[in-house]
Design an enzyme around this catalytic site. Structure first.
Site, PDB file in Angstrom:
ATOM      1  N   SER A  29      98.597  39.859  29.528  1.00 44.02           N
ATOM      2  CA  SER A  29      99.780  39.014  29.374  1.00 44.02           C
ATOM      3  C   SER A  29     100.421  39.118  27.994  1.00 44.02           C
ATOM      4  CB  SER A  29      99.394  37.555  29.649  1.00 44.02           C
ATOM      5  OG  SER A  29      98.280  37.180  28.850  1.00 44.02           O
ATOM      6  N   GLU A  30      99.965  40.076  27.166  1.00 42.86           N
ATOM      7  CA  GLU A  30     100.433  40.159  25.780  1.00 42.86           C
ATOM      8  C   GLU A  30     101.947  40.278  25.654  1.00 42.86           C
ATOM      9  OE1 GLU A  30      96.144  41.613  25.500  1.00 42.86           O
ATOM     10  OE2 GLU A  30      97.768  41.581  26.965  1.00 42.86           O
ATOM     11  N   VAL A  31     102.589  40.971  26.615  1.00 35.69           N
ATOM     12  CA  VAL A  31     104.026  41.167  26.518  1.00 35.69           C
ATOM     13  C   VAL A  31     104.769  39.827  26.511  1.00 35.69           C
ATOM     14  CG1 VAL A  31     104.471  41.374  29.007  1.00 35.69           C
ATOM     15  CG2 VAL A  31     105.927  42.605  27.378  1.00 35.69           C
TER      16      VAL A  31
END
Length: 260
Positions: A134-136
């Site tokens: 989910s880093e984006v």
């Protein structure tokens, strides 16, 4: 203060349990170091045949790096005086471990937590557990775990997960062979025990040397890999376990492994 990681011997396996359920078992430097210590402990004990990596509770396996403000040991900074990132140290140690590491995915495995899953050798997961990066969504990209995502996922699935931040379920991942088994929650430990039983009754020497070889062969050209493989095969054939294995096969009996 409670231990952030529990190390428990259960039968022939050493369990490494990330024990931060209130923070969704988020990764920090202390957690990473304790996992490394668990792997060291497991390899030092000849009676340990496998490692189980899991999280406490039933919500999360590991939610990745702690995103809370001023979180303890956040993985999103690098000390200029010591650029050897602790996540990289952990992943390298998992790579070097000569025991099979089985991820028991008891809940969601996201971001760095999914990286830990991909760095394990085998995966037994709840079919409803979410897996993803989910880093984006916070303006980042899953840099530290990309080598492990590339090993495990197809390129197009990897790109979709990375650029959308949308997770998939372990049930979906099973269809893509990202996990070995995805089962209902109430069957998780039974399936894990089934798998461990089929690992721990095999030659520990064969598995240890095989994992060591696989780690090196993965980085080699085909020609170099073949040269190295024949050398390793000849050496493995001289171990006590290999001699016992051949004898047991010829005598139609179960092998008595010595781990030598």
């Amino acid at each position: 203060m409670k231990d952030q990681v529990l190390l428990e011997r259960r039968g022939s396996a050493l369990w490494i349990i990330v024990n931060r359920p209130d923070r969704r078992n988020a990764l920090n430097e202390t957690v990473a170091q304790r996992i490394v210590e668990g792997l060291d402990m497991a390899e030092a004990d000849r009676d340990v045949r496998a490692v189980v990596l899991t999280g406490a509770g039933d919500k999360a396996f590991c939610a990745g790096g702690d995103l809370q403000p001023a979180a303890d040991g956040t993985p999103f900074t690098i000390d200029a005086a010591d650029p050897k990132h602790y996540v990289a140290r952990l992943l390298r140690r998992m790579d070097a471990c000569r025991l099979p590491i089985v991820a028991r995915v008891n809940g969601h495995a996201l971001a760095g937590g999914f990286g830990l899953v991909c760095a394990c050798d085998l995966v037994v997961a709840r079919e409803d557990a979410l897996l993803g990066v989910s880093e984006v969504k916070v303006g980042l990209f899953p840099m530290m775990i990309l080598p492990y995502l590339l090993r495990t996922l197809t390129y197009r699935r990897l790109m979709e997960l990375c650029v959308t931040g949308e997770p998939i379920t372990a049930g979906e991942a099973r269809g893509e062979l990202t996990v070995n088994y995805a089962v209902p929650t109430n069957e998780l430990d039974a399936k894990l025990d089934w798998l461990l039983a089929r690992i721990t009754d095999k030659s520990p020497t064969g598995i240890r040397l095989g994992k060591q070889a696989l780690s090196k062969i993965r980085e080699m050209s085909t020609d170099s890999a073949l040269e190295y493989a024949q050398f390793m095969l000849a050496n493995m054939a001289r171990t006590e376990d290999a001699r016992e294995g051949f004898a047991a096969f010829a005598e139609k009996r179960s092998a008595n492994w010595t781990a030598r």
